[in-house]
Write a protein that holds these residues in place. Structure first.
Motif, PDB file in Angstrom:
ATOM      1  N   GLY A  40      50.918  23.781  52.311  1.00  0.00           N
ATOM      2  CA  GLY A  40      51.043  22.647  53.219  1.00  0.00           C
ATOM      3  C   GLY A  40      52.351  21.919  52.956  1.00  0.00           C
ATOM      4  N   ASP A  41      53.227  21.895  53.955  1.00  0.00           N
ATOM      5  CA  ASP A  41      54.553  21.280  53.781  1.00  0.00           C
ATOM      6  C   ASP A  41      54.465  19.779  54.030  1.00  0.00           C
ATOM      7  N   THR A  42      53.689  19.113  53.216  1.00  0.00           N
ATOM      8  CA  THR A  42      53.338  17.706  53.446  1.00  0.00           C
ATOM      9  C   THR A  42      54.511  16.748  53.293  1.00  0.00           C
ATOM     10  N   ALA A  43      55.555  17.145  52.583  1.00  0.00           N
ATOM     11  CA  ALA A  43      56.718  16.259  52.433  1.00  0.00           C
ATOM     12  C   ALA A  43      57.558  16.194  53.694  1.00  0.00           C
ATOM     13  N   ARG A  44      57.452  17.219  54.545  1.00  0.00           N
ATOM     14  CA  ARG A  44      58.349  17.305  55.695  1.00  0.00           C
ATOM     15  C   ARG A  44      57.620  17.204  57.036  1.00  0.00           C
ATOM     16  N   LEU A  45      56.318  16.926  56.985  1.00  0.00           N
ATOM     17  CA  LEU A  45      55.612  16.746  58.258  1.00  0.00           C
ATOM     18  C   LEU A  45      55.948  15.364  58.841  1.00  0.00           C
ATOM     19  N   PRO A  46      55.769  15.166  60.159  1.00  0.00           N
ATOM     20  CA  PRO A  46      55.364  16.165  61.145  1.00  0.00           C
ATOM     21  C   PRO A  46      56.551  17.002  61.602  1.00  0.00           C
ATOM     22  N   TYR A  47      56.284  18.243  61.936  1.00  0.00           N
ATOM     23  CA  TYR A  47      57.337  19.130  62.409  1.00  0.00           C
ATOM     24  C   TYR A  47      57.747  18.821  63.850  1.00  0.00           C
ATOM     25  N   GLY A  48      56.858  18.195  64.598  1.00  0.00           N
ATOM     26  CA  GLY A  48      57.066  18.034  66.025  1.00  0.00           C
ATOM     27  C   GLY A  48      58.310  17.259  66.416  1.00  0.00           C
ATOM     28  N   ALA A  49      58.783  16.381  65.537  1.00  0.00           N
ATOM     29  CA  ALA A  49      59.953  15.568  65.867  1.00  0.00           C
ATOM     30  C   ALA A  49      61.259  16.233  65.461  1.00  0.00           C
ATOM     31  N   LYS A  50      61.183  17.439  64.928  1.00  0.00           N
ATOM     32  CA  LYS A  50      62.370  18.101  64.408  1.00  0.00           C
ATOM     33  C   LYS A  50      62.864  19.184  65.369  1.00  0.00           C
ATOM     34  N   SER A  51      64.100  19.621  65.154  1.00  0.00           N
ATOM     35  CA  SER A  51      64.682  20.651  66.019  1.00  0.00           C
ATOM     36  C   SER A  51      64.054  22.007  65.735  1.00  0.00           C
ATOM     37  N   ARG A  52      64.218  22.934  66.681  1.00  0.00           N
ATOM     38  CA  ARG A  52      63.683  24.283  66.489  1.00  0.00           C
ATOM     39  C   ARG A  52      64.319  24.933  65.265  1.00  0.00           C
ATOM     40  N   GLU A  53      65.636  24.721  65.080  1.00  0.00           N
ATOM     41  CA  GLU A  53      66.334  25.332  63.955  1.00  0.00           C
ATOM     42  C   GLU A  53      65.798  24.813  62.621  1.00  0.00           C
ATOM     43  N   THR A  54      65.536  23.501  62.555  1.00  0.00           N
ATOM     44  CA  THR A  54      65.003  22.918  61.320  1.00  0.00           C
ATOM     45  C   THR A  54      63.594  23.419  61.050  1.00  0.00           C
ATOM     46  N   ILE A  55      62.761  23.467  62.082  1.00  0.00           N
ATOM     47  CA  ILE A  55      61.387  23.966  61.927  1.00  0.00           C
ATOM     48  C   ILE A  55      61.408  25.403  61.427  1.00  0.00           C
ATOM     49  N   ALA A  56      62.275  26.232  62.000  1.00  0.00           N
ATOM     50  CA  ALA A  56      62.371  27.629  61.576  1.00  0.00           C
ATOM     51  C   ALA A  56      62.805  27.726  60.118  1.00  0.00           C
ATOM     52  N   ARG A  57      63.769  26.899  59.722  1.00  0.00           N
ATOM     53  CA  ARG A  57      64.239  26.947  58.331  1.00  0.00           C
ATOM     54  C   ARG A  57      63.135  26.551  57.361  1.00  0.00           C
ATOM     55  N   TYR A  58      62.417  25.470  57.690  1.00  0.00           N
ATOM     56  CA  TYR A  58      61.306  25.039  56.842  1.00  0.00           C
ATOM     57  C   TYR A  58      60.227  26.115  56.759  1.00  0.00           C
ATOM     58  N   ALA A  59      59.865  26.666  57.906  1.00  0.00           N
ATOM     59  CA  ALA A  59      58.783  27.652  57.944  1.00  0.00           C
ATOM     60  C   ALA A  59      59.161  28.914  57.176  1.00  0.00           C
ATOM     61  N   VAL A  60      60.389  29.374  57.333  1.00  0.00           N
ATOM     62  CA  VAL A  60      60.823  30.584  56.633  1.00  0.00           C
ATOM     63  C   VAL A  60      60.846  30.354  55.129  1.00  0.00           C
ATOM     64  N   SER A  61      61.326  29.199  54.683  1.00  0.00           N
ATOM     65  CA  SER A  61      61.367  28.943  53.237  1.00  0.00           C
ATOM     66  C   SER A  61      59.958  28.904  52.657  1.00  0.00           C
ATOM     67  N   ALA A  62      59.017  28.295  53.371  1.00  0.00           N
ATOM     68  CA  ALA A  62      57.634  28.254  52.904  1.00  0.00           C
ATOM     69  C   ALA A  62      57.015  29.647  52.895  1.00  0.00           C
ATOM     70  N   ALA A  63      57.271  30.412  53.945  1.00  0.00           N
ATOM     71  CA  ALA A  63      56.722  31.761  54.040  1.00  0.00           C
ATOM     72  C   ALA A  63      57.272  32.663  52.935  1.00  0.00           C
ATOM     73  N   GLU A  64      58.557  32.546  52.657  1.00  0.00           N
ATOM     74  CA  GLU A  64      59.152  33.358  51.593  1.00  0.00           C
ATOM     75  C   GLU A  64      58.553  32.984  50.239  1.00  0.00           C
ATOM     76  N   PHE A  65      58.250  31.701  50.048  1.00  0.00           N
ATOM     77  CA  PHE A  65      57.580  31.279  48.816  1.00  0.00           C
ATOM     78  C   PHE A  65      56.222  31.965  48.697  1.00  0.00           C
ATOM     79  N   LEU A  66      55.451  32.006  49.785  1.00  0.00           N
ATOM     80  CA  LEU A  66      54.135  32.643  49.751  1.00  0.00           C
ATOM     81  C   LEU A  66      54.253  34.141  49.468  1.00  0.00           C
ATOM     82  N   VAL A  67      55.275  34.776  50.009  1.00  0.00           N
ATOM     83  CA  VAL A  67      55.485  36.198  49.723  1.00  0.00           C
ATOM     84  C   VAL A  67      55.782  36.395  48.240  1.00  0.00           C
ATOM     85  N   ARG A  68      56.581  35.502  47.660  1.00  0.00           N
ATOM     86  CA  ARG A  68      56.856  35.610  46.224  1.00  0.00           C
ATOM     87  C   ARG A  68      55.601  35.408  45.382  1.00  0.00           C
TER      88      ARG A  68
END
Length: 276
Positions: A40-68
């Motif tokens: 849960g990316d609770t420090a950076r919510l809500p995502y809705g007010a952010k740009s698509r590029e920022t949302i993608a960057r946050y989501a990819v970094s979190a997803a890569e962490f889960l893969v690790r």
């Protein structure tokens, strides 16, 4: 997907906050032998007010962490990230990725007889028109309605409260007017936010009886189970929970969404996460 290894399949579940825990709750019922990692990316919510590029960057970094951490399958239990970052996630990762928008649209296609669908979601998800697009790709017509008051009401715990029921009545009156103006005959309602399954009972009471509610958490879990249909060996560990802020709040509020106590939440340092 037919994993050949002997250990239980590890499934990562990602959301910007707590709502995705309704998806995890359903996944635990569908796949009791799998191991789950929830971020849960609770420090950076809500995502809705952010740009698509920022949302993608946050989501990819979190997803890569889960893969690790060993995730072999990823569920994007966040409507905003599913709407705006799914392609980026699939390009960045070497594991299967499933988002809640496509699972909801798949379920609407399977259950709607009229081909006309109603969608309620947050303002950011509605503004993306992700559900309308996914429905159109499946030859469905959709009317979307932003319901921004529902998330704070759920997080306040006002599930069965007169204020919540009144808010739902107002939203659905407006939505039915929109539907009539568009000459639709809706028989399906998609819950386009992972907070909304907690409001399923009052929602069903607020809409016409002929309209079937599609719970995004349930249909996502069912479609994940179908995709990883091979039986899993071994005894899975308890789910692990990661948050980027306020573990105590995550435990308290998250337990309501999960329907069971959350004993421990691991705090993830944002600077370290973004540096990886």
């Amino acid at each position: 997907m037919n994993p050949s290894h002997s250990h239980p399949l590890r499934i990562g579940v990602f959301d910007s906050g707590f709502g995705g825990l309704t998806v995890l709750r359903a996944l635990l019922r569908e796949l009791p032998q799998a191991e789950f990692l929830y971020f849960g990316d609770t420090a950076r919510l809500p995502y809705g007010a952010k740009s698509r590029e920022t949302i993608a960057r946050y989501a990819v970094s979190a997803a890569e962490f889960l893969v690790r951490q060993g995730a072999e399958y990823l569920v994007i239990a966040c409507n905003t990230a599913s709407a705006l970052a799914l392609d980026d996630l699939r390009a960045a990762l070497d594991i299967p990725v499933l988002g809640v928008v496509e699972t909801g649209a798949n379920a609407a296609q399977a259950h709607s007889h009229s081909g006309d669908v109603l969608v309620i979601a947050t303002a950011a998800t509605v503004e993306s028109h992700a559900y309308a697009t996914a429905c159109a790709e499946r030859n469905l017509r959709a009317v979307e309605k932003a319901c921004p008051l529902l998330v704070p009401l759920v997080e306040e715990g006002w599930i069965d409260h007169p204020v919540t029921r009144e808010v739902l009545s107002i939203y659905f009156t407006e939505l039915m007017h929109q539907s009539k103006a568009a000459a639709l005959a809706p028989d399906t309602l998609l819950l386009g936010c992972t907070h909304y399954p907690l409001l399923r009972e009052p929602i069903e009471q607020a809409i016409p009886a002929q309209i079937r509610v599609i719970d995004s958490a349930e249909v996502t879990a069912a479609q994940v189970a179908a995709a990883v249909h091979a039986p899993q060996a071994g005894t899975p560990a308890a789910p692990r929970f990661f948050a980027t802020d306020s573990p105590a709040k995550f435990q308290r509020l998250g337990s309501r969404f999960l329907g069971q106590p959350i004993e421990h939440v691991e705090l993830i340092d944002l600077e370290a996460l973004e540096a990886l």
